[in-house]
Design a protein around this motif. Structure first.
Motif, PDB file in Angstrom:
ATOM      1  N   LEU A  54       3.421  22.323  12.899  1.00 52.62           N
ATOM      2  CA  LEU A  54       2.244  21.511  13.204  1.00 52.62           C
ATOM      3  C   LEU A  54       2.438  20.117  12.606  1.00 52.62           C
ATOM      4  N   GLU A  55       1.669  19.181  13.096  1.00 51.30           N
ATOM      5  CA  GLU A  55       1.641  17.868  12.469  1.00 51.30           C
ATOM      6  C   GLU A  55       1.131  18.061  11.041  1.00 51.30           C
ATOM      7  N   PRO A  56       1.675  17.327  10.070  1.00 50.61           N
ATOM      8  CA  PRO A  56       1.287  17.541   8.672  1.00 50.61           C
ATOM      9  C   PRO A  56      -0.220  17.516   8.407  1.00 50.61           C
ATOM     10  N   GLU A  58      -2.721  18.058  10.485  1.00 46.11           N
ATOM     11  CA  GLU A  58      -3.365  19.197  11.131  1.00 46.11           C
ATOM     12  C   GLU A  58      -3.141  20.468  10.319  1.00 46.11           C
ATOM     13  N   GLY A  59      -1.911  20.670   9.865  1.00 42.70           N
ATOM     14  CA  GLY A  59      -1.601  21.846   9.058  1.00 42.70           C
ATOM     15  C   GLY A  59      -2.411  21.864   7.771  1.00 42.70           C
ATOM     16  N   GLU A  60      -2.485  20.724   7.110  1.00 42.02           N
ATOM     17  CA  GLU A  60      -3.253  20.626   5.862  1.00 42.02           C
ATOM     18  C   GLU A  60      -4.733  20.934   6.114  1.00 42.02           C
ATOM     19  N   PHE A  61      -5.277  20.379   7.181  1.00 43.02           N
ATOM     20  CA  PHE A  61      -6.672  20.635   7.536  1.00 43.02           C
ATOM     21  C   PHE A  61      -6.919  22.131   7.777  1.00 43.02           C
ATOM     22  N   LEU A  62      -6.055  22.754   8.557  1.00 41.99           N
ATOM     23  CA  LEU A  62      -6.235  24.169   8.888  1.00 41.99           C
ATOM     24  C   LEU A  62      -6.092  25.071   7.668  1.00 41.99           C
ATOM     25  N   ARG A  63      -5.187  24.726   6.769  1.00 41.62           N
ATOM     26  CA  ARG A  63      -5.024  25.529   5.551  1.00 41.62           C
ATOM     27  C   ARG A  63      -6.272  25.478   4.684  1.00 41.62           C
ATOM     28  N   LYS A  77       7.127  22.890   3.711  1.00 38.97           N
ATOM     29  CA  LYS A  77       5.679  23.088   3.561  1.00 38.97           C
ATOM     30  C   LYS A  77       4.854  21.978   4.206  1.00 38.97           C
ATOM     31  N   THR A  78       5.478  20.877   4.565  1.00 39.83           N
ATOM     32  CA  THR A  78       4.756  19.769   5.194  1.00 39.83           C
ATOM     33  C   THR A  78       4.577  20.005   6.683  1.00 39.83           C
ATOM     34  N   HIS A  79       5.618  20.473   7.346  1.00 40.19           N
ATOM     35  CA  HIS A  79       5.607  20.590   8.805  1.00 40.19           C
ATOM     36  C   HIS A  79       5.389  22.005   9.324  1.00 40.19           C
ATOM     37  N   TRP A  80       5.588  23.000   8.485  1.00 43.19           N
ATOM     38  CA  TRP A  80       5.511  24.384   8.933  1.00 43.19           C
ATOM     39  C   TRP A  80       4.360  25.106   8.246  1.00 43.19           C
ATOM     40  N   ASN A  81       3.741  26.002   8.981  1.00 44.40           N
ATOM     41  CA  ASN A  81       2.602  26.779   8.495  1.00 44.40           C
ATOM     42  C   ASN A  81       2.807  28.226   8.894  1.00 44.40           C
ATOM     43  N   SER A  82       2.251  29.128   8.099  1.00 42.40           N
ATOM     44  CA  SER A  82       2.357  30.550   8.399  1.00 42.40           C
ATOM     45  C   SER A  82       0.968  31.157   8.501  1.00 42.40           C
ATOM     46  N   VAL A  83       0.806  32.008   9.501  1.00 44.20           N
ATOM     47  CA  VAL A  83      -0.451  32.708   9.749  1.00 44.20           C
ATOM     48  C   VAL A  83      -0.216  34.177   9.401  1.00 44.20           C
ATOM     49  N   LYS A  84      -1.103  34.746   8.615  1.00 41.33           N
ATOM     50  CA  LYS A  84      -0.959  36.163   8.266  1.00 41.33           C
ATOM     51  C   LYS A  84      -1.081  37.005   9.529  1.00 41.33           C
ATOM     52  N   LYS A  95      -3.225  31.027  19.680  1.00 46.00           N
ATOM     53  CA  LYS A  95      -2.591  30.540  20.918  1.00 46.00           C
ATOM     54  C   LYS A  95      -2.553  29.022  20.936  1.00 46.00           C
ATOM     55  N   GLU A  96      -3.625  28.390  20.500  1.00 46.67           N
ATOM     56  CA  GLU A  96      -3.675  26.928  20.454  1.00 46.67           C
ATOM     57  C   GLU A  96      -2.614  26.393  19.484  1.00 46.67           C
ATOM     58  N   LEU A  97      -2.472  27.032  18.339  1.00 43.45           N
ATOM     59  CA  LEU A  97      -1.472  26.596  17.363  1.00 43.45           C
ATOM     60  C   LEU A  97      -0.056  26.786  17.891  1.00 43.45           C
ATOM     61  N   LEU A  98       0.189  27.903  18.547  1.00 46.85           N
ATOM     62  CA  LEU A  98       1.508  28.149  19.130  1.00 46.85           C
ATOM     63  C   LEU A  98       1.811  27.157  20.245  1.00 46.85           C
ATOM     64  N   ASN A  99       0.815  26.827  21.047  1.00 50.05           N
ATOM     65  CA  ASN A  99       0.997  25.813  22.092  1.00 50.05           C
ATOM     66  C   ASN A  99       1.329  24.458  21.471  1.00 50.05           C
ATOM     67  N   THR A 100       0.655  24.117  20.390  1.00 49.86           N
ATOM     68  CA  THR A 100       0.916  22.856  19.701  1.00 49.86           C
ATOM     69  C   THR A 100       2.340  22.827  19.169  1.00 49.86           C
ATOM     70  N   SER A 101       2.767  23.921  18.542  1.00 50.99           N
ATOM     71  CA  SER A 101       4.114  23.994  17.997  1.00 50.99           C
ATOM     72  C   SER A 101       5.160  23.836  19.106  1.00 50.99           C
ATOM     73  N   TYR A 102       4.948  24.543  20.208  1.00 51.13           N
ATOM     74  CA  TYR A 102       5.853  24.443  21.361  1.00 51.13           C
ATOM     75  C   TYR A 102       5.926  22.987  21.833  1.00 51.13           C
ATOM     76  N   SER A 103       4.784  22.343  21.981  1.00 50.30           N
ATOM     77  CA  SER A 103       4.751  20.958  22.466  1.00 50.30           C
ATOM     78  C   SER A 103       5.455  20.000  21.518  1.00 50.30           C
ATOM     79  N   LEU A 104       5.249  20.176  20.219  1.00 55.20           N
ATOM     80  CA  LEU A 104       5.897  19.304  19.238  1.00 55.20           C
ATOM     81  C   LEU A 104       7.413  19.393  19.335  1.00 55.20           C
TER      82      LEU A 104
END
Length: 119
Positions: A54-56, A58-63, A77-84, A95-104
């Motif tokens: 994710l964009e840094p 966006e990832g920080e916001f979601l965390r 840790k800046t560009h990558w995020n993990s979902v349990k 799905k939205e996060l995976l779509n974002t990752s694919y697009s990036l």
């Protein structure tokens, strides 16, 4: 794992392949040679994290919003995020996060290569 649909969802995207990174025990989803998502497996081959880019900001916001989203497991840790994998993130949000990752990752290729991939 709660997200049984993830494999079909990701492989349905243009240009996506998957492999097993044995050293990490990760199922990686890639465009060409660039990973955009991974399902991290434990010693019993059970998923415990879904890692995505994710964009840094966006990832920080979601965390901060979701306790089931953490900085990327074994990743930058800046560009990558993990979902349990058994967390409370809804299918729609994941799905939205995976779509974002694919697009990036897709956007990191040249325009010409993007067209080839999307055919």
């Amino acid at each position: 794992m709660k997200y049984e649909w993830i494999d079909e969802f990701l492989l349905g995207k243009a240009g996506v392949t998957k492999d097993l990174q044995k050293e990490w025990n990760w199922i990686r989803y890639k465009i060409e040679d660039k990973m955009f998502a991974a399902v991290c497996l434990d010693n019993n081959d059970e998923p415990y994290y879904i890692t995505l880019k994710l964009e840094p900001l966006e990832g920080e916001f979601l965390r901060k919003q979701y306790e089931d989203i953490i900085p990327g497991y074994y990743m930058n840790k800046t560009h990558w995020n993990s979902v349990k994998a058994n967390g409370d993130i809804s299918d729609e949000i994941l799905k939205e996060l995976l779509n974002t990752s694919y697009s990036l990752v897709l956007e990191s290729f040249s325009r010409k290569k993007q067209k080839e991939i999307l055919k």
